[in-house]
Design an enzyme around this catalytic site. Structure first.
Site, mmCIF file in Angstrom:
data_model
loop_
_atom_site.group_PDB
_atom_site.id
_atom_site.type_symbol
_atom_site.label_atom_id
_atom_site.label_comp_id
_atom_site.label_asym_id
_atom_site.label_seq_id
_atom_site.Cartn_x
_atom_site.Cartn_y
_atom_site.Cartn_z
ATOM 1 N N ASN A 1 24.871 39.166 33.205
ATOM 2 C CA ASN A 1 24.249 39.479 31.911
ATOM 3 C C ASN A 1 25.270 39.660 30.782
ATOM 4 O O ASN A 1 24.919 39.598 29.603
ATOM 5 C CB ASN A 1 23.357 40.728 31.996
ATOM 6 C CG ASN A 1 22.076 40.513 32.787
ATOM 7 O OD1 ASN A 1 21.571 41.439 33.427
ATOM 8 N ND2 ASN A 1 21.522 39.305 32.763
ATOM 9 N N ARG B 1 10.832 37.712 27.787
ATOM 10 C CA ARG B 1 9.614 36.892 27.664
ATOM 11 C C ARG B 1 8.438 37.728 27.168
ATOM 12 O O ARG B 1 7.626 37.267 26.385
ATOM 13 C CB ARG B 1 9.285 36.236 29.016
ATOM 14 C CG ARG B 1 10.105 34.985 29.273
ATOM 15 C CD ARG B 1 10.044 34.577 30.705
ATOM 16 N NE ARG B 1 10.884 35.446 31.522
ATOM 17 C CZ ARG B 1 10.841 35.505 32.834
ATOM 18 N NH1 ARG B 1 9.970 34.777 33.500
ATOM 19 N NH2 ARG B 1 11.656 36.297 33.495
ATOM 20 N N GLU C 1 11.514 44.164 52.909
ATOM 21 C CA GLU C 1 10.267 43.467 52.575
ATOM 22 C C GLU C 1 10.341 43.103 51.102
ATOM 23 O O GLU C 1 10.787 43.909 50.275
ATOM 24 C CB GLU C 1 9.065 44.398 52.821
ATOM 25 C CG GLU C 1 8.852 44.760 54.268
ATOM 26 C CD GLU C 1 8.535 43.537 55.121
ATOM 27 O OE1 GLU C 1 7.823 42.641 54.635
ATOM 28 O OE2 GLU C 1 9.011 43.480 56.276
ATOM 29 N N ARG D 1 10.442 42.427 42.584
ATOM 30 C CA ARG D 1 10.907 41.760 41.362
ATOM 31 C C ARG D 1 9.690 41.471 40.488
ATOM 32 O O ARG D 1 8.678 40.980 40.973
ATOM 33 C CB ARG D 1 11.636 40.453 41.652
ATOM 34 C CG ARG D 1 12.190 39.834 40.353
ATOM 35 C CD ARG D 1 13.111 38.665 40.578
ATOM 36 N NE ARG D 1 13.720 38.260 39.302
ATOM 37 C CZ ARG D 1 14.933 37.773 39.160
ATOM 38 N NH1 ARG D 1 15.700 37.615 40.210
ATOM 39 N NH2 ARG D 1 15.396 37.423 37.968
ATOM 40 N N ASP E 1 12.601 42.526 35.653
ATOM 41 C CA ASP E 1 12.775 41.268 34.920
ATOM 42 C C ASP E 1 11.594 40.990 33.982
ATOM 43 O O ASP E 1 10.490 41.462 34.206
ATOM 44 C CB ASP E 1 12.925 40.119 35.935
ATOM 45 C CG ASP E 1 13.529 38.871 35.302
ATOM 46 O OD1 ASP E 1 14.130 38.981 34.207
ATOM 47 O OD2 ASP E 1 13.398 37.786 35.897
ATOM 48 N N GLY E 2 11.879 40.225 32.932
ATOM 49 C CA GLY E 2 10.816 39.733 32.050
ATOM 50 C C GLY E 2 10.704 40.435 30.704
ATOM 51 O O GLY E 2 9.751 40.196 29.966
ATOM 52 N N ASN E 3 11.691 41.266 30.365
ATOM 53 C CA ASN E 3 11.634 41.962 29.067
ATOM 54 C C ASN E 3 11.626 40.980 27.900
ATOM 55 O O ASN E 3 10.872 41.143 26.939
ATOM 56 C CB ASN E 3 12.857 42.864 28.891
ATOM 57 C CG ASN E 3 12.896 44.000 29.883
ATOM 58 O OD1 ASN E 3 11.942 44.207 30.630
ATOM 59 N ND2 ASN E 3 13.999 44.723 29.907
ATOM 60 N N SER F 1 23.151 42.952 35.123
ATOM 61 C CA SER F 1 23.951 42.240 36.120
ATOM 62 C C SER F 1 25.311 41.838 35.546
ATOM 63 O O SER F 1 25.492 41.800 34.326
ATOM 64 C CB SER F 1 23.207 40.987 36.590
ATOM 65 O OG SER F 1 23.236 39.991 35.582
ATOM 66 N N SER F 2 26.234 41.523 36.425
ATOM 67 C CA SER F 2 27.549 41.033 35.965
ATOM 68 C C SER F 2 27.363 39.785 35.121
ATOM 69 O O SER F 2 28.089 39.562 34.152
ATOM 70 C CB SER F 2 28.438 40.707 37.160
ATOM 71 O OG SER F 2 28.610 41.836 37.969
HETATM 72 C C1 IPE Z 1 18.411 39.895 36.872
HETATM 73 O O1 IPE Z 1 17.641 39.366 35.852
HETATM 74 C C2 IPE Z 1 19.212 41.045 36.367
HETATM 75 C C3 IPE Z 1 18.445 42.222 35.954
HETATM 76 C C4 IPE Z 1 17.163 42.395 36.092
HETATM 77 C C5 IPE Z 1 19.214 43.259 35.361
HETATM 78 P P1 IPE Z 1 18.096 38.051 35.056
HETATM 79 O O2 IPE Z 1 17.007 37.748 34.108
HETATM 80 O O3 IPE Z 1 19.440 38.243 34.507
HETATM 81 O O4 IPE Z 1 18.155 36.979 36.239
HETATM 82 P P2 IPE Z 1 18.121 35.394 36.189
HETATM 83 O O5 IPE Z 1 19.231 34.977 35.304
HETATM 84 O O6 IPE Z 1 16.795 34.991 35.649
HETATM 85 O O7 IPE Z 1 18.288 34.976 37.607
HETATM 86 C C1 IPE Z 2 15.353 41.958 32.296
HETATM 87 O O1 IPE Z 2 14.648 41.194 31.386
HETATM 88 C C2 IPE Z 2 16.414 42.830 31.640
HETATM 89 C C3 IPE Z 2 17.781 42.372 31.882
HETATM 90 C C4 IPE Z 2 18.145 41.359 32.592
HETATM 91 C C5 IPE Z 2 18.844 43.142 31.262
HETATM 92 P P1 IPE Z 2 15.223 39.836 30.795
HETATM 93 O O2 IPE Z 2 15.988 40.161 29.570
HETATM 94 O O3 IPE Z 2 15.924 39.070 31.834
HETATM 95 O O4 IPE Z 2 13.877 39.102 30.389
HETATM 96 P P2 IPE Z 2 13.576 37.542 30.529
HETATM 97 O O5 IPE Z 2 13.785 37.201 31.978
HETATM 98 O O6 IPE Z 2 14.510 36.828 29.613
HETATM 99 O O7 IPE Z 2 12.152 37.427 30.123
HETATM 100 MG MG MG Z 3 15.325 37.690 33.188
#
Ligand code: IPE
Ligand code: IPE
Ligand code: MG
Length: 240
Positions: A59, A15, A198, A179, A11-13, A56-57
């Site tokens: 997404n 941002r 864990e 995460r 997560d966090g790409n 994710s579904s």
């Molecule tokens: C979870 O990340 C899905 C993946 C990392 C592929 P999201 O960024 O979609 O999750 P939420 O919406 O913040 O819970």
């Molecule tokens: C995770 O990064 C990648 C996917 C969910 C596909 P995000 O795209 O959710 O990045 P943030 O959470 O918006 O920073």
């Molecule tokens: Mg995210």
């Protein structure tokens, strides 16, 4: 001891990209680099199973440009990594509702799965269009289908059978779930498979996550004491 199965919510790409004044897609591209780095490190460390939450579904609800770019990145990853995966003995498979993926992703996926099917040194699993509840619904459908054909009696439904009916049926339980980007939630990832995992939450965003961060997660895991409901004294006695 090393975890047998590590699962990562990458997560966090978005941002990360925003913080660098870049488009979200460039965050995903940088995230793909982290995937390469972490897979390599996992192999080096001798992990048996690595499952990555890539899409994710939920997404699918993102802007269509972003979804399209993510699908392109997936195709690139699956094509470009094929030789390296084979060279390192890594078998790639996927979980999730693959019929929802665009044809070009499904093709690249099938090709990479077939090309790495003989690899036995590590398993890399991509969760694509995945959601734990949806996966559970499918498992229930599989079991009720067997029941309707008279091949399964309600009294015979076991924990083992339910777990086998999930798309993760052949995989071991998750030992360590990581995460990134400081979010403290599971977002539908492997709810039954990780029910005794864990948990490790890293503050770094996924594009910044590097080999040392995986090592850190592994050493945090090693220092944990897993009790599985028993007392400390019982665990000590069992490990003596
Ligand atoms: C979870 O990340 C899905 C993946 C990392 C592929 P999201 O960024 O979609 O999750 P939420 O919406 O913040 O819970
Ligand atoms: C995770 O990064 C990648 C996917 C969910 C596909 P995000 O795209 O959710 O990045 P943030 O959470 O918006 O920073
Ligand atoms: Mg995210």
């Amino acid at each position: 001891m090393l975890p047998r199965h590590v699962a990562i919510i990458m997560d966090g790409n978005g941002r990360w990209a925003q913080q660098h004044g870049l488009a979200r897609t460039l965050g995903h591209a940088q995230g793909a680099e982290s995937v390469r780095t972490v897979v390599r490190q996992a192999r080096r460390r001798g992990l048996g199973w690595l499952t990555l939450f890539a899409f994710s579904s939920q997404n699918w609800g993102r802007p269509s440009d972003e979804v399209h770019d993510l699908m392109d990145l997936l195709v690139d990853f699956l094509r470009q990594e094929r030789e390296e995966l084979i060279g390192n003995g890594i078998r790639l498979t996927a979980i999730g509702e693959r019929e929802f993926l665009p044809a070009r992703v499904r093709e690249a996926l099938t090709e990479t799965e077939a090309a790495t099917a003989h690899c036995v040194d590590m398993r890399l699993v991509l969760a694509l269009s995945y959601d734990g509840r949806r996966d559970m619904v499918r498992a229930v459908q599989r079991l009720t289908d067997l029941a309707s054909k008279g091949q399964l009696l309600p009294a015979d439904v076991s924990e083992h059978q339910v777990m086998r009916a999930l798309s993760t049926g052949e995989m071991p339980d998750v030992d360590l779930l990581v995460r990134t980007s400081g979010e403290l939630r599971l977002s539908g990832f492997l709810p039954l498979e990780a029910c005794y995992a864990e948990l490790h939450f890293a503050d770094k965003s996924w594009p910044e996550f590097c080999a040392e961060d995986l090592d850190e997660a592994l050493s945090v895991y090693t220092a944990r004491r897993r009790r599985f409901g028993l007392t400390d004294a019982q665990v000590t006695a069992a490990s003596a």
